[in-house]
Design an enzyme around this catalytic site. Structure first.
Site, PDB file in Angstrom:
ATOM      1  CB  CYS A 179     145.571 124.246 -11.950  1.00 20.48           C
ATOM      2  SG  CYS A 179     145.649 123.113 -10.656  1.00 20.48           S
ATOM      3  CG  MET A 180     145.937 128.762 -13.916  1.00 18.07           C
ATOM      4  SD  MET A 180     146.219 130.324 -13.638  1.00 18.07           S
ATOM      5  CE  MET A 180     147.778 130.481 -12.847  1.00 18.07           C
TER       6      MET A 180
END
Length: 405
Positions: free
Chosen positions: A395-396
């Protein structure tokens, strides 16, 4: 300058966009955090330390890491870019007719760095050095937001997706996240790293009606195939529209669309399924084993898309798209309770930095052990605060350049 493009999920990761936790997370309170899509408030300093360690791992493995905050600040040095972005972020539907001219003038006086901080960190009424006599200003409280903070900008995967040699500026599901895409698009349009590089925009704009798509659901898996999840944040309407644009490229041959529960626990495909090696994935079986899967291909009529519902399981369909008979699948570790807990803390949300090498949160001990037994090199990072934001390494990161497999 390296050409931009993401050609797989596990080929060597060359270049990536991340966003360090900052002031937007300090805006979270017990009263507003759920409206801003967080379960709780985070200890920001510790989250920054954990994110710095994550970035350090990427650096040590030869990945060029771009910081979105820095890029946005550099972009706001360009008058054309500043006008473009403020035209999208500051309009009457957000700030009111009476307030817009004063606010725009005030923001135009900010330095590039100050403006970038406002565009991500938000603005409360109390932050402004002026008062307006209009209705909007006079009825707002000092703590009310003039510009919403964007704490989810941390999850750079979602607001844009590089799909082979193209980029999709994504139509985010929640109004609380939609401005993230504007910030990223400004960087792509005007920052020197992107401005003179040849690539195509697949989509740009805010969600309308039933049209929304987020990058945690989008995976260019290789061989001209794209995998897209349809759940809480990505709709079938958006998948069909994106597929139609992808097929115009000529190099993209199929979109595999899989239907997931509309459930926050599984908000994106990458919360239950990610690639760790060319033929190895980590999965959360209670969801993955029940998903319906559809294959979209260019239609016989120009501009049309053919849709076939698959009768074989999701993992089999994905394996065949990549030329494998089957995929090796590592399930979320432990008994049923352990697996639910580790899925919640992003055990299945790992980021591959090259085939067979992934970054994972150290708290997911059981899943990490299973991956190691399968031959995956698992590099763990501290995650006491980051995991509370409901997003892992996948996600990051927004990959900008990744090799084929």
């Amino acid at each position: 300058m390296t050409n931009l493009g993401v050609h797989s999920e596990v080929g060597k990761l060359r270049e990536v966009l991340v966003h360090r936790p900052g002031f937007s997370l300090r805006r979270l309170t017990p009263e507003n955090c759920r409206d801003l899509l967080f379960e709780d408030i985070l200890w920001v300093e510790r989250a920054q330390e954990e994110h710095d360690a994550f970035v350090d791992v990427l650096h040590r493995h030869g990945v060029t890491v771009h910081a979105l905050g820095k890029m946005l600040s550099e972009t706001m040095e360009i008058p054309e870019a500043r006008r473009w972005l403020l035209d999208r972020r500051i309009h009457p539907s957000i700030v009111g007719l009476d307030f817009i001219d004063d606010l725009r003038s005030w923001l135009d006086e900010r330095t590039a760095n100050e403006l970038a901080n406002c565009l991500v960190g938000g603005l409360a009424r109390a932050d402004l050095g002026f008062a307006s006599s209009g209705l909007t200003c006079r009825t707002s409280r000092s703590e009310d937001f003039v510009l919403l903070p964007l704490p989810n900008q941390l999850f750079t995967r979602d607001s844009s997706s590089w799909i082979y040699g193209n980029v999709s500026i994504n139509s985010m599901y929640s109004p609380a996240r939609q401005p993230e895409a504007d910030n990223v698009e400004a960087v792509y349009r005007f920052h020197p790293r992107f401005r003179n590089v040849n690539f195509s925009y697949l989509s740009s704009g805010r969600a309308e009606g039933n049209y929304s798509l987020e990058g945690g659901d989008v995976m260019p898996i290789g061989g001209g195939a794209v995998l897209i999840g349809m759940g809480e944040r990505t709709t079938p309407q958006a998948v069909e529209a994106l597929a139609q644009k992808l097929f115009k490229d000529g190099n993209i041959t199929s979109v595999i669309a899989t239907l997931m529960p509309r459930d926050r626990r599984f908000m994106h495909l990458d919360t239950i399924f990610t690639f760790c090696d060319r033929d190895l994935v980590t999965v959360f079986p209670p969801v993955v084993e029940r998903m319906r899967t559809f294959t979209l291909r260019p239609g016989k009529l120009r501009g049309k898309v053919d849709v076939i519902e698959e009768t074989e399981p999701f993992l089999t369909v994905v394996a065949k798209a990549l030329g494998f008979k089957a995929l090796r699948a590592v399930a979320t570790g432990g008994d049923s309770d352990d697996a639910v807990r580790e899925q919640w803390t992003d055990a299945n949300n790992v980021i591959a930095i090259e085939p067979g090498v992934v970054i994972a949160y150290n708290r997911n001990v059981l899943t990490n052990k299973q991956l190691k037994r399968a031959g995956v090199e698992v590099i763990t990072i501290e995650d006491g605060e980051l995991s509370r934001g409901r997003g892992g390494g996948h996600c990051m990161t927004c990959p900008l350049v990744r090799d084929p497999i």
